[in-house]
Enzyme design. Sequence first.
Site, PDB file in Angstrom:
ATOM      1  N   GLY A   1      37.188  17.647 -71.970  1.00 50.59           N
ATOM      2  CA  GLY A   1      38.076  17.642 -70.811  1.00 50.59           C
ATOM      3  C   GLY A   1      37.276  17.806 -69.532  1.00 50.59           C
TER       4      GLY A   1
ATOM      5  N   GLN B   1      35.746  19.723 -60.771  1.00 52.68           N
ATOM      6  CA  GLN B   1      34.424  19.803 -61.404  1.00 52.68           C
ATOM      7  C   GLN B   1      33.489  18.693 -60.945  1.00 52.68           C
ATOM      8  OE1 GLN B   1      36.273  20.320 -65.543  1.00 52.68           O
ATOM      9  NE2 GLN B   1      34.354  21.458 -65.701  1.00 52.68           N
TER      10      GLN B   1
ATOM     11  N   CYS C   1      32.995  25.436 -71.002  1.00 48.79           N
ATOM     12  CA  CYS C   1      33.361  24.628 -69.839  1.00 48.79           C
ATOM     13  C   CYS C   1      32.111  23.904 -69.352  1.00 48.79           C
ATOM     14  CB  CYS C   1      33.896  25.542 -68.742  1.00 48.79           C
ATOM     15  SG  CYS C   1      34.320  24.683 -67.215  1.00 48.79           S
ATOM     16  N   LEU C   2      32.244  22.618 -69.027  1.00 46.76           N
ATOM     17  CA  LEU C   2      31.074  21.862 -68.566  1.00 46.76           C
ATOM     18  C   LEU C   2      30.516  22.430 -67.259  1.00 46.76           C
ATOM     19  CD1 LEU C   2      32.143  18.178 -69.346  1.00 46.76           C
ATOM     20  CD2 LEU C   2      30.563  19.624 -70.635  1.00 46.76           C
TER      21      LEU C   2
ATOM     22  N   HIS D   1      43.279  24.699 -70.049  1.00 42.76           N
ATOM     23  CA  HIS D   1      41.980  24.946 -69.408  1.00 42.76           C
ATOM     24  C   HIS D   1      41.799  24.034 -68.192  1.00 42.76           C
ATOM     25  CE1 HIS D   1      37.438  25.639 -69.728  1.00 42.76           C
ATOM     26  NE2 HIS D   1      37.541  24.609 -68.893  1.00 42.76           N
ATOM     27  N   GLU D   2      42.092  22.739 -68.374  1.00 38.27           N
ATOM     28  CA  GLU D   2      41.897  21.785 -67.264  1.00 38.27           C
ATOM     29  C   GLU D   2      42.906  22.044 -66.148  1.00 38.27           C
ATOM     30  OE1 GLU D   2      39.145  20.468 -67.422  1.00 38.27           O
ATOM     31  OE2 GLU D   2      38.867  20.676 -69.575  1.00 38.27           O
TER      32      GLU D   2
ATOM     33  N   HIS E   1      41.750  24.700 -63.828  1.00 37.76           N
ATOM     34  CA  HIS E   1      40.777  24.239 -62.830  1.00 37.76           C
ATOM     35  C   HIS E   1      41.475  23.796 -61.541  1.00 37.76           C
ATOM     36  CE1 HIS E   1      36.805  24.303 -64.650  1.00 37.76           C
ATOM     37  NE2 HIS E   1      37.244  23.744 -65.765  1.00 37.76           N
TER      38      HIS E   1
HETATM   39 NI    NI Z   1      36.276  23.656 -67.602  1.00 33.67          NI
END
Ligand code: NI
Length: 174
Positions: free
Chosen positions: A46, A51, A97-98, A140-141, A144
């Site tokens: 995701g 991000q 998380c990226l 999660h997304e 953000h």
């Molecule tokens: Ni994330």
Amino acid sequence: MALLDIRTYGDDVLRKKSGHVEKVTPELVQLAEDMLETMYEAAGCGLAAPQIGKNIRLVVIDISRPDDGDEKHPFIMFNPEWEEEPDSEPVTVEEGCLSIPEIWINVTRPGKVTVRYTDEKGEAREINHCEGIFARAIQHESDHLDGKLFVDKISPADRSLNESKLKKMAKKKG
Ligand code: NI
């Protein structure tokens, strides 16, 4: 198609509330496709627009494993909104998380949700009974988009265990 830079912990853009998308334009669809490419390249499941430095309500998700030979199954979601379903139970699993590389920590979240969003054609969509990694990625997304990160939800014990790593990461941003 283009690979985008993934912003990391400590970058202010990750802490801002993102704005509603009024209209799905070809430019935004292109951005979503670039986000998907960036996500696949980073082996994530995701990615949210903040991000990659844009505070707009757009997330992309694909929980298939193309690296393991699975067919891709991408979702592009504008203005996603989720709600917990009545028979949902809380689930605790390790989350990453990226934007917070190499850190995996237990997070508890609702196990079963409904999500509503606008797709890449500008059509309203609803998916019921989202569970497992998909339900988690949606939450999660979506976090953000409100400037929230999974490390905001970890236990105090896990917080102190990871505090120095996080501080170091934030400091690198200068
Ligand atoms: Ni994330």
